[in-house]
Design an enzyme around this catalytic site. Structure first.
Site, PDB file in Angstrom:
ATOM      1  N   GLU A   1      32.784  36.328  43.051  1.00  8.55           N
ATOM      2  CA  GLU A   1      33.838  35.485  42.511  1.00  8.55           C
ATOM      3  C   GLU A   1      33.785  35.649  40.992  1.00  8.55           C
ATOM      4  O   GLU A   1      32.714  35.498  40.403  1.00  8.55           O
ATOM      5  CB  GLU A   1      33.564  34.023  42.903  1.00  8.55           C
ATOM      6  CG  GLU A   1      34.721  33.135  42.573  1.00  8.55           C
ATOM      7  CD  GLU A   1      34.472  31.656  42.902  1.00  8.55           C
ATOM      8  OE1 GLU A   1      33.489  31.345  43.598  1.00  8.55           O
ATOM      9  OE2 GLU A   1      35.268  30.844  42.417  1.00  8.55           O
TER      10      GLU A   1
ATOM     11  N   ARG B   1      19.172  35.473  51.017  1.00  5.59           N
ATOM     12  CA  ARG B   1      19.426  35.670  49.596  1.00  5.59           C
ATOM     13  C   ARG B   1      18.113  35.800  48.845  1.00  5.59           C
ATOM     14  O   ARG B   1      17.056  35.411  49.344  1.00  5.59           O
ATOM     15  CB  ARG B   1      20.250  34.518  49.036  1.00  5.59           C
ATOM     16  CG  ARG B   1      19.560  33.162  49.068  1.00  5.59           C
ATOM     17  CD  ARG B   1      20.369  32.087  48.342  1.00  5.59           C
ATOM     18  NE  ARG B   1      21.786  32.212  48.605  1.00  5.59           N
ATOM     19  CZ  ARG B   1      22.730  32.236  47.653  1.00  5.59           C
ATOM     20  NH1 ARG B   1      22.407  32.138  46.388  1.00  5.59           N
ATOM     21  NH2 ARG B   1      23.980  32.340  47.967  1.00  5.59           N
TER      22      ARG B   1
ATOM     23  N   LYS C   1      24.591  29.476  39.572  1.00  5.36           N
ATOM     24  CA  LYS C   1      25.544  29.663  38.477  1.00  5.36           C
ATOM     25  C   LYS C   1      25.670  28.412  37.630  1.00  5.36           C
ATOM     26  O   LYS C   1      25.788  28.477  36.416  1.00  5.36           O
ATOM     27  CB  LYS C   1      26.916  29.982  39.055  1.00  5.36           C
ATOM     28  CG  LYS C   1      27.272  31.448  38.996  1.00  5.36           C
ATOM     29  CD  LYS C   1      28.621  31.695  39.630  1.00  5.36           C
ATOM     30  CE  LYS C   1      28.629  33.040  40.330  1.00  5.36           C
ATOM     31  NZ  LYS C   1      29.675  33.154  41.335  1.00  5.36           N
TER      32      LYS C   1
HETATM   33  P1  ATP Z   1      25.751  31.472  43.013  1.00  7.33           P
HETATM   34  O1  ATP Z   1      25.197  30.901  44.272  1.00  7.33           O
HETATM   35  O2  ATP Z   1      24.745  31.884  42.012  1.00  7.33           O
HETATM   36  O3  ATP Z   1      26.855  30.669  42.409  1.00  7.33           O
HETATM   37  P2  ATP Z   1      27.628  32.975  44.435  1.00  7.33           P
HETATM   38  O4  ATP Z   1      27.216  33.264  45.822  1.00  7.33           O
HETATM   39  O5  ATP Z   1      28.568  31.898  44.259  1.00  7.33           O
HETATM   40  O6  ATP Z   1      26.389  32.848  43.478  1.00  7.33           O
HETATM   41  P3  ATP Z   1      29.376  35.150  44.359  1.00  7.33           P
HETATM   42  O7  ATP Z   1      30.092  35.704  43.198  1.00  7.33           O
HETATM   43  O8  ATP Z   1      30.148  34.433  45.393  1.00  7.33           O
HETATM   44  O9  ATP Z   1      28.259  34.245  43.765  1.00  7.33           O
HETATM   45  O10 ATP Z   1      28.460  36.237  45.057  1.00  7.33           O
HETATM   46  C1  ATP Z   1      28.872  37.550  45.327  1.00  7.33           C
HETATM   47  C2  ATP Z   1      27.986  38.130  46.378  1.00  7.33           C
HETATM   48  O11 ATP Z   1      26.636  38.094  45.968  1.00  7.33           O
HETATM   49  C3  ATP Z   1      28.071  37.342  47.671  1.00  7.33           C
HETATM   50  O12 ATP Z   1      28.156  38.243  48.746  1.00  7.33           O
HETATM   51  C4  ATP Z   1      26.785  36.589  47.710  1.00  7.33           C
HETATM   52  O13 ATP Z   1      26.369  36.379  49.019  1.00  7.33           O
HETATM   53  C5  ATP Z   1      25.826  37.500  46.956  1.00  7.33           C
HETATM   54  N1  ATP Z   1      24.755  36.742  46.342  1.00  7.33           N
HETATM   55  C6  ATP Z   1      24.878  35.672  45.538  1.00  7.33           C
HETATM   56  N2  ATP Z   1      23.665  35.178  45.215  1.00  7.33           N
HETATM   57  C7  ATP Z   1      22.754  35.968  45.831  1.00  7.33           C
HETATM   58  C8  ATP Z   1      21.315  35.988  45.901  1.00  7.33           C
HETATM   59  N3  ATP Z   1      20.573  35.071  45.275  1.00  7.33           N
HETATM   60  N4  ATP Z   1      20.731  36.949  46.638  1.00  7.33           N
HETATM   61  C9  ATP Z   1      21.466  37.874  47.280  1.00  7.33           C
HETATM   62  N5  ATP Z   1      22.794  37.913  47.267  1.00  7.33           N
HETATM   63  C10 ATP Z   1      23.444  36.980  46.552  1.00  7.33           C
HETATM   64 MG    MG Z   2      29.808  32.334  46.356  1.00  3.21          MG
END
Ligand code: ATP
Ligand code: MG
Length: 611
Positions: free
Chosen positions: A52, A283, A293
């Site tokens: 995102e 994750r 974030k």
């Molecule tokens: P955050 O939880 O930090 O806000 P997010 O999941 O909202 O991160 P996205 O931009 O939606 O951030 O993530 C993009 C991709 O990265 C998604 O497929 C998500 O599953 C993966 N991702 C996010 N955080 C992790 C993590 N800690 N380990 C592995 N993959 C991750």
């Molecule tokens: Mg997300």
């Protein structure tokens, strides 16, 4: 849920493993191999990385990126970069650019496959009308609170909305008027009509469209209704003909909805089969940092760090500025593997991966970080001699460079003790040490200032002990210290970075993870909310800011060898006996060198370290 602190097997013995030849198998590799064997997708492998664009990528994303791009590459497939831009309020092109740059920096290429969820807004809308027309969606006019209250719980079914049985015609009319902007935010939502009694809360008539009078960074004011995450994601995957849709564990309970949406559309002839299949992996949870974030934004906005690319930030822009390498991240990803259950990875695993990568590639240089003057009294004044120092001890093909050797030198203040403690083998009155790549010197005395502080150490050298000459080993000494010519050394700003938090689990009630059994007391995972929840709500037992490491950044004036004045930004080095350093991407200038410490030579944090 409590998760064990995991050290990858390859690492338990501390044996460096820089081989990348045969990455271990994992359940995703097995699934893809099976699909290829059975011809599920005709041999196609198409994955996607769907960030995102509402923030900078962090270390956790690197795991997802290497997994998605890596699996595609090793199967001759493609990986799409898809910006998942369904929330007009938080998204920005600035973030998109930085995300794309970070993926490229990690060494991956999406080729022509750069997409946006917003590319599909017309399709998503058309499919929504299709769902309505087929009696599979309805406009609900309950308030958000009413909807929450009637959603049921894990043990109780939900309660159907009074609007659930609206006619197709009324639903279509209302939905079109929602789109036309006739209603304020929150007046209605479009919900799928699945099953209010489902044991899976995600199937209890999930909302798929909401009214939001807001400009979107790509579609402008074209829309005032926006599709929600689960709906958008499943359809985007199917439209792009993704084969393996890999996401993190919190989406597991959303998988039935993912399947429901695309199965119905495929049954109705709206989508092509074979449909993508979703798989979930654990994750990355890393000690000594926060990856949410929301917390990262807080650290930046409240100026606990110097911006998103502060080398202490667990962002990829921060990692780059710290001197971490894409290859180090790859090594890290290979070592931690991929699993289906949550665990914590200790920060030392990431640091070791960086160390091992840098050890193999970084040229060696000399820096004196805490200078103390050493005068060789029997060395002719004004004479400039040269010592030859290898650029890399294990890679002789990288050659040697001259270090100017003069009567007055800089050495490290802690390489001298006036009253040496037991077992101290470096310089002390009457003691002998080798000046690296030069000769043995014997300490003859010191000068002190009025306050009694040592200002200069005096010594004499023995010309017969010159490194590289037959007599070099005639006498054995235990100490071997580095030095720089005081006349020729170049002053530099050196930033000594360390871990941002001083405890493994910032904000946890037992931030050190408790005592006793390994893994005991390791905090459970903060609930991670899948999909649309903007808040990234996670619960902490204490204020994580109280756990910031006050010593995470020290800026010092140091001396570096003349060759380092020529370094280009982002050149990486090992400063002998100190660690790995990088010429700062932004601030390093010819004539005004600035180096950041990427990582120390040895781990001083885990048990047995001297911190
Ligand atoms: P955050 O939880 O930090 O806000 P997010 O999941 O909202 O991160 P996205 O931009 O939606 O951030 O993530 C993009 C991709 O990265 C998604 O497929 C998500 O599953 C993966 N991702 C996010 N955080 C992790 C993590 N800690 N380990 C592995 N993959 C991750
Ligand atoms: Mg997300």
């Amino acid at each position: 849920m409590t998760a064990a602190l995991q050290q990858p097997a390859s690492h338990r013995e501390g044996a460096p493993d820089t081989s990348r030849a045969a990455p271990a198998s994992n359940f995703l590799r097995t699934i893809i191999a099976d699909d290829n064997r059975q011809g599920t997708y005709g041999g196609r492998v198409v994955t996607r990385f769907p960030p995102e664009p509402n923030g900078y990528l962090h270390y956790g994303h690197a795991k997802s990126i290497s997994l998605n791009f890596g699996l595609a590459a090793e199967n001759g497939g493609t990986c799409h970069l898809r910006f998942d831009d369904t929330n007009p309020l938080k998204e920005d092109v600035e973030f998109e650019d930085s995300i794309a740059a970070a993926v490229r920096w990690l060494g991956y290429d999406w080729g022509q496959y750069r997409y946006h969820a917003s590319d599909y807004y017309d399709d998503l809308y058309r499919f929504a009308e299709w769902f309505i027309t087929n009696g599979l969606a309805y406009v609900d006019s309950q308030t958000a609170e009413e909807m929450r209250a009637t959603r049921g719980t894990l043990t109780e079914p939900g309660v159907a909305s009074a609007y659930r049985e609206r006619s197709v015609a009324e639903n279509l009319d209302l939905f079109r008027r929602m789109r036309a902007g006739e209603f304020p935010d929150g007046a209605h939502v479009l919900r799928l009509k699945i099953d209010m009694g489902s044991p899976n809360v995600n199937l209890r008539d999930p909302a798929i469209y909401r009214i939001r009078h807001a400009s979107h960074h790509r579609t402008g004011d074209k829309w005032c209704i926006y599709p929600l995450y689960d709906y958008t994601h499943a359809i985007s995957d199917a439209l792009e003909r993704i084969t393996h849709s890999i996401c993190t564990l919190e989406f597991q309970d959303h998988r039935p909805l993912y399947d429901w949406v695309i199965e119905k559309l495929a049954d109705g002839g709206q989508l092509e089969r074979p449909l993508p299949q979703q798989y979930e992996f654990a994750r990355l949870n890393l000690t000594y940092v926060v990856l949410s974030k929301r917390r990262l934004i807080e650290l930046v906005e409240q100026r606990f760090v110097d911006g998103w690319d502060d080398p202490r930030m667990p962002t990829l822009v921060g990692a780059r500025r710290r001197g971490f390498t894409p290859e180090g991240f790859q090594l890290f990803a290979d070592r931690i593997g991929v699993s289906k259950s949550d665990s914590w990875i200790d920060m030392s695993v990431l640091e070791d991966a960086m160390r091992d990568d840098l050890n193999a590639r970084a040229p060696r240089r000399i820096a004196v970080l805490d200078p103390l003057k050493l005068v060789i009294d029997n060395f002719p004044e004004g004479k400039i001699d040269e010592a030859l120092a290898p650029n890399h001890p294990q890679r002789p093909e990288l050659g040697r460079r001259p270090l100017p050797l003069t009567r007055e030198l800089w050495i490290e203040r802690d390489d001298f003790q006036e009253h040496p403690q037991k077992g101290y083998f470096r310089l002390a009155p009457g003691a002998e040490v080798r000046l690296r790549y030069a000769f043995i010197v014997k300490c003859t005395g010191v000068d002190k200032d009025a306050a009694g502080k040592i200002t200069t150490v005096h010594c004499t050298f023995d010309p017969d002990t010159r490194s590289g000459t037959p007599g070099a080993d005639s006498r054995k000494v235990k100490g071997n210290i580095h030095w720089l010519s005081a006349a020729q050394a170049v002053p530099a700003e050196v930033r000594l970075y360390d871990r941002l938090f001083r405890v493994p689990f910032p904000g946890a009630r037992e931030p050190w993870g408790g005592r006793g059994e390994p893994g005991a007391g390791v905090p459970g995972h903060a609930p991670v909310v899948a999909g649309d929840d903007d808040s990234g709500a996670d619960v902490m037992e204490r204020n994580y800011l109280d756990d910031l490491n006050p010593d995470s950044k020290k800026v010092i004036r140091a001396f570096v060898e003349p060759a380092l004045a020529e370094a280009a930004p982002e050149d990486r080095f090992q400063f002998e006996r100190h660690g790995y350093f990088v010429a700062d991407l932004a601030d390093h200038k010819p004539g005004a060198p600035v180096f950041n410490r990427s990582v120390t030579l040895r781990d001083s944090w885990t048990k047995g370290g001297d911190k």
